[in-house]
Design a protein around this motif. Structure first.
Motif, PDB file in Angstrom:
ATOM      1  N   THR A 128       0.475  -1.360   0.161  1.00 47.79           N
ATOM      2  CA  THR A 128       0.326  -0.058  -0.173  1.00 47.79           C
ATOM      3  C   THR A 128       0.975   1.505  -0.133  1.00 47.79           C
ATOM      4  OG1 THR A 128      -0.646  -0.050   1.903  1.00 47.79           O
ATOM      5  CG2 THR A 128      -1.822  -0.950   1.116  1.00 47.79           C
ATOM      6  N   ASN A 129       2.393   0.909   0.311  1.00 46.83           N
ATOM      7  CA  ASN A 129       2.808   2.740   0.713  1.00 46.83           C
ATOM      8  C   ASN A 129       4.469   2.472   0.455  1.00 46.83           C
ATOM      9  OD1 ASN A 129       4.486   5.170   2.003  1.00 46.83           O
ATOM     10  ND2 ASN A 129       2.253   4.931   3.266  1.00 46.83           N
ATOM     11  N   PRO A 130       4.379   2.970  -0.867  1.00 48.08           N
ATOM     12  CA  PRO A 130       5.995   2.516  -0.701  1.00 48.08           C
ATOM     13  C   PRO A 130       7.281   3.044  -0.024  1.00 48.08           C
ATOM     14  CG  PRO A 130       4.238   2.779  -3.161  1.00 48.08           C
ATOM     15  CD  PRO A 130       4.189   2.867  -2.057  1.00 48.08           C
ATOM     16  N   ALA A 131       6.451   3.916   0.503  1.00 50.46           N
ATOM     17  CA  ALA A 131       7.761   4.637   0.833  1.00 50.46           C
ATOM     18  C   ALA A 131       7.940   4.175   1.992  1.00 50.46           C
ATOM     19  CB  ALA A 131       7.193   6.723   0.915  1.00 50.46           C
ATOM     20  N   LEU A 132       6.941   4.063   3.182  1.00 52.55           N
ATOM     21  CA  LEU A 132       6.939   3.176   4.249  1.00 52.55           C
ATOM     22  C   LEU A 132       7.610   2.115   4.026  1.00 52.55           C
ATOM     23  CD1 LEU A 132       3.239   4.448   6.025  1.00 52.55           C
ATOM     24  CD2 LEU A 132       6.076   4.294   7.265  1.00 52.55           C
ATOM     25  N   ARG A 133       7.527   1.288   3.041  1.00 57.13           N
ATOM     26  CA  ARG A 133       7.581   0.091   2.682  1.00 57.13           C
ATOM     27  C   ARG A 133       9.228   0.091   2.172  1.00 57.13           C
ATOM     28  NH1 ARG A 133       7.191  -3.408  -2.798  1.00 57.13           N
ATOM     29  NH2 ARG A 133       8.296  -5.201  -1.643  1.00 57.13           N
ATOM     30  N   GLU A 134       9.953   0.598   2.117  1.00 55.09           N
ATOM     31  CA  GLU A 134      10.923   1.326   1.595  1.00 55.09           C
ATOM     32  C   GLU A 134      12.007   1.033   3.499  1.00 55.09           C
ATOM     33  OE1 GLU A 134      12.320   4.207  -1.207  1.00 55.09           O
ATOM     34  OE2 GLU A 134      14.609   3.347  -0.400  1.00 55.09           O
ATOM     35  N   ARG A 135      10.667   2.575   3.394  1.00 55.07           N
ATOM     36  CA  ARG A 135      11.551   2.391   5.518  1.00 55.07           C
ATOM     37  C   ARG A 135      11.984   1.090   6.024  1.00 55.07           C
ATOM     38  NH1 ARG A 135      12.619   7.908   7.032  1.00 55.07           N
ATOM     39  NH2 ARG A 135      12.255   8.908   4.445  1.00 55.07           N
ATOM     40  N   ALA A 136      10.849   0.419   6.085  1.00 56.01           N
ATOM     41  CA  ALA A 136      10.597  -0.776   6.508  1.00 56.01           C
ATOM     42  C   ALA A 136      11.914  -2.029   6.558  1.00 56.01           C
ATOM     43  CB  ALA A 136       9.842  -1.904   6.617  1.00 56.01           C
ATOM     44  N   GLN A 137      12.022  -1.950   4.630  1.00 58.15           N
ATOM     45  CA  GLN A 137      13.243  -2.270   3.769  1.00 58.15           C
ATOM     46  C   GLN A 137      15.012  -2.100   4.658  1.00 58.15           C
ATOM     47  OE1 GLN A 137      12.907  -1.791  -0.234  1.00 58.15           O
ATOM     48  NE2 GLN A 137      10.986  -3.180  -0.761  1.00 58.15           N
ATOM     49  N   GLN A 138      14.734  -0.755   4.741  1.00 53.71           N
ATOM     50  CA  GLN A 138      15.917  -0.604   5.145  1.00 53.71           C
ATOM     51  C   GLN A 138      16.598  -0.714   6.697  1.00 53.71           C
ATOM     52  OE1 GLN A 138      15.632   3.806   4.669  1.00 53.71           O
ATOM     53  NE2 GLN A 138      15.937   3.723   2.273  1.00 53.71           N
ATOM     54  N   ALA A 139      15.170  -0.871   7.627  1.00 53.62           N
ATOM     55  CA  ALA A 139      15.804  -1.403   8.753  1.00 53.62           C
ATOM     56  C   ALA A 139      15.738  -3.219   8.735  1.00 53.62           C
ATOM     57  CB  ALA A 139      14.376  -1.066   9.627  1.00 53.62           C
ATOM     58  N   SER A 140      15.293  -3.029   7.734  1.00 46.99           N
ATOM     59  CA  SER A 140      15.290  -5.194   7.717  1.00 46.99           C
ATOM     60  C   SER A 140      16.608  -5.223   7.446  1.00 46.99           C
ATOM     61  CB  SER A 140      14.115  -6.137   7.020  1.00 46.99           C
ATOM     62  OG  SER A 140      14.629  -6.852   6.552  1.00 46.99           O
ATOM     63  N   SER A 141      17.149  -4.973   6.028  1.00 43.44           N
ATOM     64  CA  SER A 141      18.761  -4.972   5.426  1.00 43.44           C
ATOM     65  C   SER A 141      19.743  -4.632   6.355  1.00 43.44           C
ATOM     66  CB  SER A 141      18.499  -4.348   4.484  1.00 43.44           C
ATOM     67  OG  SER A 141      17.781  -4.236   3.017  1.00 43.44           O
ATOM     68  N   GLN A 142      19.980  -3.759   7.751  1.00 42.48           N
ATOM     69  CA  GLN A 142      20.965  -3.780   8.070  1.00 42.48           C
ATOM     70  C   GLN A 142      20.719  -4.276   9.034  1.00 42.48           C
ATOM     71  OE1 GLN A 142      19.824   0.505  10.784  1.00 42.48           O
ATOM     72  NE2 GLN A 142      22.322   0.181  11.423  1.00 42.48           N
ATOM     73  N   TRP A 143      19.766  -5.125   9.973  1.00 43.92           N
ATOM     74  CA  TRP A 143      20.186  -5.844  10.129  1.00 43.92           C
ATOM     75  C   TRP A 143      20.769  -7.146   9.754  1.00 43.92           C
ATOM     76  CZ3 TRP A 143      20.050  -5.621  15.220  1.00 43.92           C
ATOM     77  CH2 TRP A 143      19.208  -4.772  15.766  1.00 43.92           C
ATOM     78  N   ARG A 144      19.509  -7.032   8.678  1.00 43.86           N
ATOM     79  CA  ARG A 144      20.604  -8.662   8.059  1.00 43.86           C
ATOM     80  C   ARG A 144      22.319  -8.291   7.501  1.00 43.86           C
ATOM     81  NH1 ARG A 144      17.127 -11.810   5.342  1.00 43.86           N
ATOM     82  NH2 ARG A 144      18.957 -12.376   4.028  1.00 43.86           N
ATOM     83  N   THR A 145      22.390  -6.972   7.119  1.00 44.28           N
ATOM     84  CA  THR A 145      24.044  -7.114   6.550  1.00 44.28           C
ATOM     85  C   THR A 145      24.654  -7.134   8.466  1.00 44.28           C
ATOM     86  OG1 THR A 145      23.436  -4.705   5.847  1.00 44.28           O
ATOM     87  CG2 THR A 145      25.832  -5.163   6.332  1.00 44.28           C
ATOM     88  N   PHE A 146      24.046  -6.546   9.586  1.00 41.05           N
ATOM     89  CA  PHE A 146      25.023  -7.246  10.676  1.00 41.05           C
ATOM     90  C   PHE A 146      25.543  -8.448  10.733  1.00 41.05           C
ATOM     91  CE2 PHE A 146      25.393  -8.231  15.334  1.00 41.05           C
ATOM     92  CZ  PHE A 146      26.424  -7.459  15.704  1.00 41.05           C
ATOM     93  N   ILE A 147      24.149  -9.151  10.883  1.00 43.42           N
ATOM     94  CA  ILE A 147      24.577 -10.584  10.733  1.00 43.42           C
ATOM     95  C   ILE A 147      25.247 -11.741   9.626  1.00 43.42           C
ATOM     96  CG2 ILE A 147      23.615 -12.580  10.668  1.00 43.42           C
ATOM     97  CD1 ILE A 147      20.221 -11.086  11.870  1.00 43.42           C
TER      98      ILE A 147
END
Ligand SMILES: [Mg+2]
Ligand SMILES: [Mg+2]
Lengths: 207, 207
Positions: B115-134
């Motif tokens: 529904t909301n590409p801009a908010l979705r992108e923020r959630a992707q960025q946050a999730s990707s930061q966890w993934r990168t740390f791991i």
């Protein structure tokens, strides 16, 4: 099925899709009239309120997934195969979506947990039905010496459901099947590891 | 910090709570005025729209969790301990909530994915930061012979994040810590199992 009942089912089918995409708060009566081609009056003829429609649309969505599960579970008798049926029905939510918005339990749980007790209860019931299937499968598998006796039924239920719901979240967030693939690979190993070594040859007689 | 900047941060803190409970679509400007004690004009003075506020409130919420993670990760050097820090920060989302509505990534991903590409992108960025740390932790652990060489970094990232987000969903759905406890128990075993037998004694010198 009467004409009225047909209309009612058609409304539920469309509403289940719209709610799955936009959520309860994000779905307006206008969006529901556009999706169904009916007037608001036409919808209110069958459902007293948006909330009443949302509750029945949740059960409609749940039933769609249950029917798919019933097909997958057919002819699966070994507890490991039955646990894998749960993995496969969740996998299919990403690979061959019945609902455009993904898993109704995940969507409804996250939206309703702090805001809508009636919808939250529906999501609890649906989740509990999965948990009961898993725990009973594990208990029976232990009794019949097909699973290791120290297997914890509630732990298996949580690991399967949490990992699969989380994988749905990730695959939908990124629009990428890889996260579901990784979850399925991990859970396949996990479920296999529950097998009782002495009884793990499928189809072999129990001791 | 200027008075204006203080007001801005106070709005973000309140808005992050309201959005975490009610979601983006479920949060009205009226709800935001009640939570902040400001008029709509007072809010629009600092943020151009509800969406602009939601995007910054997401980053504010993400920062709260990041700060907690920074405390947990201090003095953890072994890759197994560093991976467990991820488990513990997600556990703390249930045990000692920074946000009343739970995990901002889970909530925002499920609401915004379709529904909301801009908010979705923020959630992707946050999730990707966890993934990168791991994934970086796993890669370094393999290089330094502390983790098994066949460990798949992306698989570990998906298993940890999916299981923990799913456990948050379940614990909040039922209002019960048990699901998070089970996920932590399972993931503790999983993370330990990644250790390299020859290098698994913490603090021992590598070969
Ligand atoms: Mg919620
Ligand atoms: Mg969604």
């Amino acid at each position: 099925m009467s004409k009225g009942e047909q209309t009612r089912q058609a409304i539920l089918g469309e509403a289940a899709q719209v709610f799955s995409i936009s959520g309860y708060a994000g779905t307006s009566m206008d969006a529901l009239t556009r999706a169904t081609g009916l007037t608001k009056g036409g919808i209110y003829n069958h459902f007293g309120s948006k909330e009443a429609l949302a509750l029945e649309a949740f059960d409609f969505a749940r039933q769609l997934i249950q029917e798919r599960f019933n097909e997958i579970i057919q002819d699966r008798h070994h507890p490991i195969d039955r646990l894998m049926a749960v993995v496969l029905v969740f996998r299919s939510i990403i690979y061959d979506p019945l609902l455009q918005g993904g898993c109704p339990v995940l969507n409804t749980a996250t939206e309703a947990d702090d805001t809508n007790p009636a919808l939250r209860e529906r999501a609890q019931q649906a989740s509990s039905q999965w948990r009961t299937f898993i725990t009973q499968t594990v208990k029976q598998g232990i009794e019949e010496q097909q699973l290791q006796p120290e297997t914890k039924p509630d732990m298996v239920a949580t690991v399967l459901i949490a990992t699969l719901e989380g994988a749905i979240m990730l695959s939908k967030l990124y629009g990428d099947l890889i996260y579901m693939d990784q979850a399925v690979e991990h859970l396949s190993c996990y479920v296999q590891s529950l097998g009782n070594e002495s009884g793990s040859q499928r189809g072999s007689l129990n001791r």
